[in-house]
Design a protein around this motif. Structure first.
Motif, PDB file in Angstrom:
ATOM      1  N   PHE A   1      -3.839  -3.049   3.803  1.00 43.11           N
ATOM      2  CA  PHE A   1      -5.148  -3.117   2.593  1.00 43.11           C
ATOM      3  C   PHE A   1      -6.502  -2.475   3.019  1.00 43.11           C
ATOM      4  CE2 PHE A   1      -6.544  -7.301   2.162  1.00 43.11           C
ATOM      5  CZ  PHE A   1      -7.374  -6.805   2.013  1.00 43.11           C
TER       6      PHE A   1
ATOM      7  N   SER B   1      -2.406   2.376  -7.613  1.00 41.24           N
ATOM      8  CA  SER B   1      -0.671   1.553  -6.726  1.00 41.24           C
ATOM      9  C   SER B   1      -0.854   1.331  -8.956  1.00 41.24           C
ATOM     10  CB  SER B   1      -2.060   0.019  -7.175  1.00 41.24           C
ATOM     11  OG  SER B   1      -2.433   0.432  -5.979  1.00 41.24           O
TER      12      SER B   1
ATOM     13  N   ASP C   1      -5.294   1.892  -0.852  1.00 39.60           N
ATOM     14  CA  ASP C   1      -6.248   2.305   0.039  1.00 39.60           C
ATOM     15  C   ASP C   1      -7.260   2.635  -0.475  1.00 39.60           C
ATOM     16  OD1 ASP C   1      -5.144   4.406  -1.704  1.00 39.60           O
ATOM     17  OD2 ASP C   1      -4.734   5.070   0.015  1.00 39.60           O
TER      18      ASP C   1
ATOM     19  N   ASN D   1       0.704  -1.668   0.125  1.00 38.55           N
ATOM     20  CA  ASN D   1       0.389  -0.236   0.038  1.00 38.55           C
ATOM     21  C   ASN D   1       0.836   1.301   0.161  1.00 38.55           C
ATOM     22  OD1 ASN D   1      -1.640   1.456   1.091  1.00 38.55           O
ATOM     23  ND2 ASN D   1      -3.262   0.731   2.219  1.00 38.55           N
TER      24      ASN D   1
ATOM     25  N   SER E   1      -7.049   6.019  -5.606  1.00 35.84           N
ATOM     26  CA  SER E   1      -5.945   5.765  -5.286  1.00 35.84           C
ATOM     27  C   SER E   1      -5.242   4.743  -6.394  1.00 35.84           C
ATOM     28  CB  SER E   1      -6.019   4.355  -4.146  1.00 35.84           C
ATOM     29  OG  SER E   1      -5.262   3.871  -3.632  1.00 35.84           O
TER      30      SER E   1
END
Length: 439
Positions: free
Chosen positions: A167, A176, A141, A105, A174
């Motif tokens: 997580f 990633s 998140d 995360n 969010s």
């Protein structure tokens, strides 16, 4: 002038007829499976590893095509680090240590291959088999429907910090990173205590994360495991998974479009697995009912069971349902193809058949082919009410019985099969450009 007018009119008539066709299942002007996929991955040979990835990666790093990488043990990308992978790079999961990689995360993975130079995660064994290595975990998140907003992976990864397996949060946007033109082969490590790894787990990732043109093949666990978050999947492929092709849980809000799942009755797990499994929780008491329940919006999916003898395999119980829908969920599927299952869909017996629940579970403009039963409720022998409801003309579903070679464009091509639906000899297509010229 008359000639130009007639030509223009003919153009609109032809294209009007094209778009009048119900475009069900995967679509594309060209076969978008061509060039970057591999339906015979065990025949590929790769260079011996020149670099080893192990432990925690705490600084930005780029994996290059000129090297071959070995995932040794459980690797974690931590401390808001970005892992960048060049097109054509090969990453081998170690068989002995059951290598895996976790994007924690706050960190990112930028793995962007190309149609002619995909990024490949595969086994380091010469004779590759499902479950040879672990898999990929990407954590973010974005919201999950558990108490306290935060959950953690429970796969026995043994991180140096519990933060590395946590997580969830409040960040719908969010980011990633991105996965484009990526293949993940022979993952799904088996564990006695925690079950099988998935090829790719997307846990609490948000809308800014991009998952597009990703193929999972021969996984011993789930191919795509989506836990919470706001997830968009486009042009993804699951091929011969032992467990579920697409597993949705923990309140995820997922859009999946133009995606393919190809199952085999000779590989699928005997304890129950399907193309799509939709749940809001594993244990109801662990879910926060004030938060969103799982919602999956699926468009232009092709879910197909490839069998040497479909009727016989159904009779001896090798073939199960394509879709399982759990309680307290919403599931919409539109313009999709479900071919060769027994039945097509099963609703959990905890789902009461009433207007409220039927409004949350929608099957529209879809093509049910060679299914022994269409939409059933688990444990009920009489499903006439559901069959009648979803068989209504208002839902615009179609029911047929046809062999794969007549249903799809070129399903028997061993190298680059084409599972676009053939309707009146017109290929299902809604793209007026060459897919290979995409970004």
């Amino acid at each position: 002038m008359k000639k130009i007018t007639f030509t223009t009119l003919l153009f609109f008539v032809v294209f009007g007829n094209l778009f009048a066709q119900q475009e069900k299942g995967i679509t594309g002007y060209n076969n978008w499976l061509d060039s970057w996929t591999d339906f015979q991955p065990n025949k590929a040979n790769y260079e011996e590893p020149t670099q080893i990835l192990s432990g925690n990666i705490t600084e930005n790093i780029t994996l290059t095509k000129r090297n071959t990488y070995l995932l040794l043990g459980n690797v974690f990308v931590t401390d808001s680090t970005t892992l960048t992978i060049e097109p054509g790079t090969v990453i081998l999961g170690d068989f002995t240590s059951k290598g895996s990689i976790t994007i924690t995360n706050g960190s990112k993975i930028i793995a962007e291959g190309t149609p002619t130079d995909p990024i490949i995660f595969t086994s380091n064994k010469a004779d590759k088999k499902p479950g040879d290595w672990g898999g990929i975990f990407i954590l973010g998140d974005a919201p999950v429907n558990v108490f306290g907003n935060v959950s953690s992976l429970n796969y026995g990864l043994n991180p140096t910090s519990t933060d590395n397996i946590s997580f969830g949060g409040d960040n719908i946007e969010s980011n990633s990173g991105s996965l484009k033109y990526v293949r993940i082969e022979y993952a799904g490590k088996r564990t006695k205590k925690f079950g099988n790894f998935s090829a790719i787990t997307l846990a609490g990732i948000g809308m800014q994360t991009e998952i597009k043109n990703v193929m999972v093949s021969y996984c011993l666990g789930n191919s795509f495991n989506i836990l919470g978050g706001e997830v968009n999947l486009t042009k993804t492929v699951s091929y011969r998974s032992n467990k579920n092709d697409y597993n949705f849980n923990l309140g995820t809000q997922s859009n999946i479009q133009n995606a393919l799942a190809i199952r085999s009755p000779y590989i699928s797990s005997a304890d129950g697995s399907r193309c799509i499994s939709v749940n809001s929780y594993d244990i109801k008491e662990n879910a926060d009912s004030s938060k969103k329940e799982t919602f999956v919006n699926a468009t232009n999916l092709t879910l197909v069971n490839v069998s040497n003898n479909l009727k016989s395999d159904m009779q001896i119980g090798l073939i199960k349902e394509a879709i399982l829908i759990g309680p307290d969920t919403s599931f919409h599927i539109n313009k999709s193809v479900i071919s060769g299952f027994q039945p097509a869909v099963i609703l959990d017996n905890k789902i009461a058949i009433n207007n409220t629940n039927l409004a949350k579970i929608k099957f529209t403009s879809s093509y049910f082919n060679n299914c022994k039963g269409n939409i059933f409720r688990k444990g009920y022998t009489n499903n006439d009410d559901l069959e009648s409801w979803y068989g209504s003309r208002a839902f615009d579903n179609v029911y047929s019985k046809g062999p794969d070679d007549e249903t799809f464009i070129d399903s028997e091509n061993s190298r680059y099969p084409d599972f676009r639906l053939r309707i009146n000899k017109i290929i299902a297509s809604n793209d007026l450009y060459d897919d290979h010229n995409e970004d």
